[in-house]
Design a protein around this motif. Structure first.
Motif, PDB file in Angstrom:
ATOM      1  N   TYR A  31       0.812  -1.214   0.000  1.00  0.00           N
ATOM      2  CA  TYR A  31       0.000   0.000   0.000  1.00  0.00           C
ATOM      3  C   TYR A  31       0.850   1.270   0.000  1.00  0.00           C
ATOM      4  O   TYR A  31       0.339   2.369   0.188  1.00  0.00           O
ATOM      5  CB  TYR A  31      -0.947   0.019   1.199  1.00  0.00           C
ATOM      6  CG  TYR A  31      -0.255   0.004   2.542  1.00  0.00           C
ATOM      7  CD1 TYR A  31       0.127   1.195   3.167  1.00  0.00           C
ATOM      8  CD2 TYR A  31       0.004  -1.193   3.204  1.00  0.00           C
ATOM      9  CE1 TYR A  31       0.747   1.178   4.407  1.00  0.00           C
ATOM     10  CE2 TYR A  31       0.634  -1.224   4.439  1.00  0.00           C
ATOM     11  CZ  TYR A  31       0.997  -0.028   5.040  1.00  0.00           C
ATOM     12  OH  TYR A  31       1.619  -0.045   6.261  1.00  0.00           O
ATOM     13  N   TYR A  86       1.874   3.656  -1.801  1.00  0.00           N
ATOM     14  CA  TYR A  86       1.796   4.440  -3.024  1.00  0.00           C
ATOM     15  C   TYR A  86       0.948   5.681  -2.772  1.00  0.00           C
ATOM     16  O   TYR A  86       0.155   5.736  -1.824  1.00  0.00           O
ATOM     17  CB  TYR A  86       1.202   3.622  -4.174  1.00  0.00           C
ATOM     18  CG  TYR A  86      -0.279   3.340  -4.035  1.00  0.00           C
ATOM     19  CD1 TYR A  86      -1.225   4.196  -4.621  1.00  0.00           C
ATOM     20  CD2 TYR A  86      -0.734   2.236  -3.319  1.00  0.00           C
ATOM     21  CE1 TYR A  86      -2.585   3.954  -4.485  1.00  0.00           C
ATOM     22  CE2 TYR A  86      -2.092   1.984  -3.190  1.00  0.00           C
ATOM     23  CZ  TYR A  86      -3.013   2.850  -3.768  1.00  0.00           C
ATOM     24  OH  TYR A  86      -4.354   2.612  -3.622  1.00  0.00           O
ATOM     25  N   PRO A 124      -2.010   7.888  -4.184  1.00  0.00           N
ATOM     26  CA  PRO A 124      -3.093   7.897  -5.167  1.00  0.00           C
ATOM     27  C   PRO A 124      -3.257   9.279  -5.793  1.00  0.00           C
ATOM     28  O   PRO A 124      -3.246  10.288  -5.087  1.00  0.00           O
ATOM     29  CB  PRO A 124      -4.323   7.513  -4.335  1.00  0.00           C
ATOM     30  CG  PRO A 124      -4.000   7.948  -2.941  1.00  0.00           C
ATOM     31  CD  PRO A 124      -2.504   7.830  -2.790  1.00  0.00           C
ATOM     32  N   ASP A 172      -5.577  11.678  -8.313  1.00  0.00           N
ATOM     33  CA  ASP A 172      -6.820  11.957  -9.032  1.00  0.00           C
ATOM     34  C   ASP A 172      -7.201  13.397  -8.745  1.00  0.00           C
ATOM     35  O   ASP A 172      -6.332  14.213  -8.393  1.00  0.00           O
ATOM     36  CB  ASP A 172      -7.926  10.966  -8.629  1.00  0.00           C
ATOM     37  CG  ASP A 172      -8.180  10.924  -7.129  1.00  0.00           C
ATOM     38  OD1 ASP A 172      -7.791  11.873  -6.417  1.00  0.00           O
ATOM     39  OD2 ASP A 172      -8.779   9.936  -6.654  1.00  0.00           O
ATOM     40  N   SER A 197       0.076   6.087  -8.346  1.00  0.00           N
ATOM     41  CA  SER A 197      -0.951   5.423  -9.145  1.00  0.00           C
ATOM     42  C   SER A 197      -2.170   6.324  -9.271  1.00  0.00           C
ATOM     43  O   SER A 197      -2.601   6.926  -8.283  1.00  0.00           O
ATOM     44  CB  SER A 197      -1.365   4.100  -8.498  1.00  0.00           C
ATOM     45  OG  SER A 197      -2.418   3.492  -9.235  1.00  0.00           O
ATOM     46  N   THR A 242      -6.210   6.735  -9.725  1.00  0.00           N
ATOM     47  CA  THR A 242      -7.328   5.952  -9.205  1.00  0.00           C
ATOM     48  C   THR A 242      -8.269   5.548 -10.346  1.00  0.00           C
ATOM     49  O   THR A 242      -8.131   6.012 -11.480  1.00  0.00           O
ATOM     50  CB  THR A 242      -8.112   6.771  -8.178  1.00  0.00           C
ATOM     51  OG1 THR A 242      -8.704   7.900  -8.834  1.00  0.00           O
ATOM     52  CG2 THR A 242      -7.194   7.249  -7.050  1.00  0.00           C
ATOM     53  N   SER A 276      -4.644  13.645 -14.481  1.00  0.00           N
ATOM     54  CA  SER A 276      -5.682  12.805 -13.881  1.00  0.00           C
ATOM     55  C   SER A 276      -7.037  13.497 -13.783  1.00  0.00           C
ATOM     56  O   SER A 276      -8.057  12.834 -13.555  1.00  0.00           O
ATOM     57  CB  SER A 276      -5.243  12.360 -12.476  1.00  0.00           C
ATOM     58  OG  SER A 276      -5.323  13.431 -11.549  1.00  0.00           O
TER      59      SER A 276
END
Length: 510
Positions: A10, A12, A14, A16, A36, A38, A119
């Motif tokens: 976990y 990372y 996120p 967006d 990463s 989402t 994003s």
């Protein structure tokens, strides 16, 4: 029995349209997190690309940078069968960076910020482009980017072009720490180059990610330096046997500046329980560099908070051009790439942090001046030994350089693109000089810490507060007391490194 935890599952960040916080950005660097997008971001990117593809089928419509030339060449329409070549040409022709390579930490921030911007689903890129940027980041493949070349207005064009070259299999990267041609790195990963579609080149190189990344790195550094400046100043106060009255809460409350109030509180906490602080003093007042620490450090803290707010707003923004709004059926060309908000505030941060170093150097000067029962230049047998004479010279030279670095970049503008781009922010220059200034501030504080620790040891066997005794204990593990002249360069470097790494818990008033 300790449980082993797999942080990679976990670990990372996120990305967006939800706002990021400064703490998350610091964790990204401190804990070497991955990135990463989402599911929500994935859907928005796909929807925007589909909308743009539909618009491209409309005959006769011209959309800037989508099916036209760039800058002054905005009125030249490009046929559909040349769109990929147009975007390719944009990236390669704008890869004109020079100078030093951008440090890896800042390259990482640039890549994260670029993915974050894309994003939102207002840029029109294909999802594969965003996924490739993520894969590069997460596999330790970082583009070679150069510090010179951006005017900070049409976006950071040259630096972001160098960031984008590896998508095309061009340019150079550091892959797991080894510098190599991007084509070779892609081959190692069995990746094909990305074939850019309409608008993608502009989406990649329009934006303020170079300026923003430098600013965030500088703010992260500044946060640590401001904390250490208060702690080191408290040690200098003890070493110079200063009065406590200037830190009394009553005088700060009637002025009301929050940074000033907070600094006075912090200094009182650092000195709580000190034998030296409670001893009767002979002097009526102390020099400004001690007496006005709350006012000077406090002003810099208030400036830091303001600049941080501006930069976090930019983190959570879309800064490419044109912008695409599928729900409103709009493609709008504007100027969100203009770096003026960042440029002005990078200059402001330079000024604020320069003052932290300026007042620090003055305390260093006072400590070596032979006052308050301290020996001249803080050494036994002064004359035979020069002691701490020359570290102050070094600090003075660096403080003078900082004054030059505080000359604002944001007041300059040089027209470009045949006068189409006739006002620029020069925020990239503000960013790179701010980076240099932060390193300078750390050096000057390192010299003050070295000097204050030496001076303080002449106060023994008297005791200071628990916080400062712990500081001295840890510092003396890295830098021993100076009995006679030796090469101080090594001590200075160790002191600077100590400041960068020292973890300071928030003190409480007793």
């Amino acid at each position: 029995m300790h449980q082993t935890i797999d942080f990679m599952s976990y670990n990372y960040l996120p990305l967006d349209s939800k706002p990021l916080q400064f703490q998350q950005i610091k964790h990204l660097l401190d804990y070497d997190q991955l990135v990463s997008i989402t599911f929500d971001a994935h859907e928005k990117i796909m929807r925007c690309r589909e909308y743009l593809d539909q618009k491209m089928q409309e005959s006769g419509k011209m959309y800037y940078g989508v099916n036209t030339g760039f800058g002054y060449l905005q009125n030249v329409q490009i046929s559909l069968d040349q769109i990929e070549q147009l975007q390719y040409n944009l990236i390669v022709s704008h890869s004109c960076g020079l100078g030093e390579e951008v440090p890896k930490e800042i390259v990482k921030l640039m890549m994260m910020l670029k993915i974050k911007q894309l994003s939102y689903g207002h840029s029109g890129v294909q999802i594969n482009t965003v996924i490739r940027l993520m894969d590069m980041y997460n596999n330790g493949m970082f583009p070679v980017i150069y510090a010179q070349g951006s005017l900070g207005a049409s976006g950071d064009l040259a630096p972001l072009s160098h960031l984008s070259l590896p998508l095309l299999g061009l340019g150079e990267v550091y892959f797991n720490g080894e510098k190599m041609a991007s084509a070779a790195a892609l081959k190692k990963m069995n990746w094909e180059p990305i074939h850019l579609q309409s608008k993608e080149g502009l989406a990649l190189i329009n934006g303020t990610q170079f300026m923003n990344a430098y600013g965030l790195y500088c703010l992260k550094k500044a946060e640590q330096l401001i904390k250490m400046a208060d702690l080191i100043a408290a040690l200098s106060i003890e070493a110079f046997d200063c009065l406590l009255e200037p830190y009394h809460p009553a005088i700060h409350q009637i002025r009301g500046h929050q940074g000033q109030i907070d600094t006075a509180t912090t200094i009182r906490c650092f000195l709580a329980g000190s034998e030296i602080a409670q001893q009767p003093k002979k002097q009526v007042q102390d020099p400004y560099s001690f007496r006005c620490i709350p006012q000077v450090h406090g002003a810099s803290k208030d400036a830091f908070k303001h600049v941080l707010n501006i930069f976090m707003q930019e983190v959570n923004s879309v800064t490419d051009n044109p912008n695409i709004f599928p729900d409103e059926d709009l493609i709008v060309s504007g100027g969100n790439f203009h770096g003026q908000p960042l440029a002005i505030n990078l200059d402001y941060l330079c000024i604020a942090m320069s003052e932290i170093a300026s007042i620090s150097e003055r305390r260093t000067y006072q400590l070596i001046s032979g006052q308050r029962g301290l020996p001249m230049f803080l050494v036994k047998n002064a004359g035979l030994n020069s002691g701490f004479m020359i570290p102050q010279y070094t600090a003075a030279g660096i403080v003078s350089e900082n004054k030059q670095l505080c000359t604002p970049a944001s007041v300059d503008s040089i027209s470009s693109s045949n006068n189409q781009e006739d006002h620029v922010s020069m925020g990239a220059n503000a960013a790179t000089k701010c980076y240099r200034l932060m390193q300078n501030v750390e050096k000057v504080l390192g010299i003050e810490l070295l000097t204050a620790a030496q001076a303080f040891d002449f106060r023994r066997p008297a005791k200071t507060s628990l916080v400062l005794e712990e500081l001295m204990t840890q510092f003396r593990k890295q830098v021993p007391f100076n009995d006679a002249d030796r090469i101080l360069h090594t001590d200075m470097i160790n002191s600077i490194n100590f400041i960068a790494d020292y973890t300071l818990n928030s003190p409480t008033e007793q």
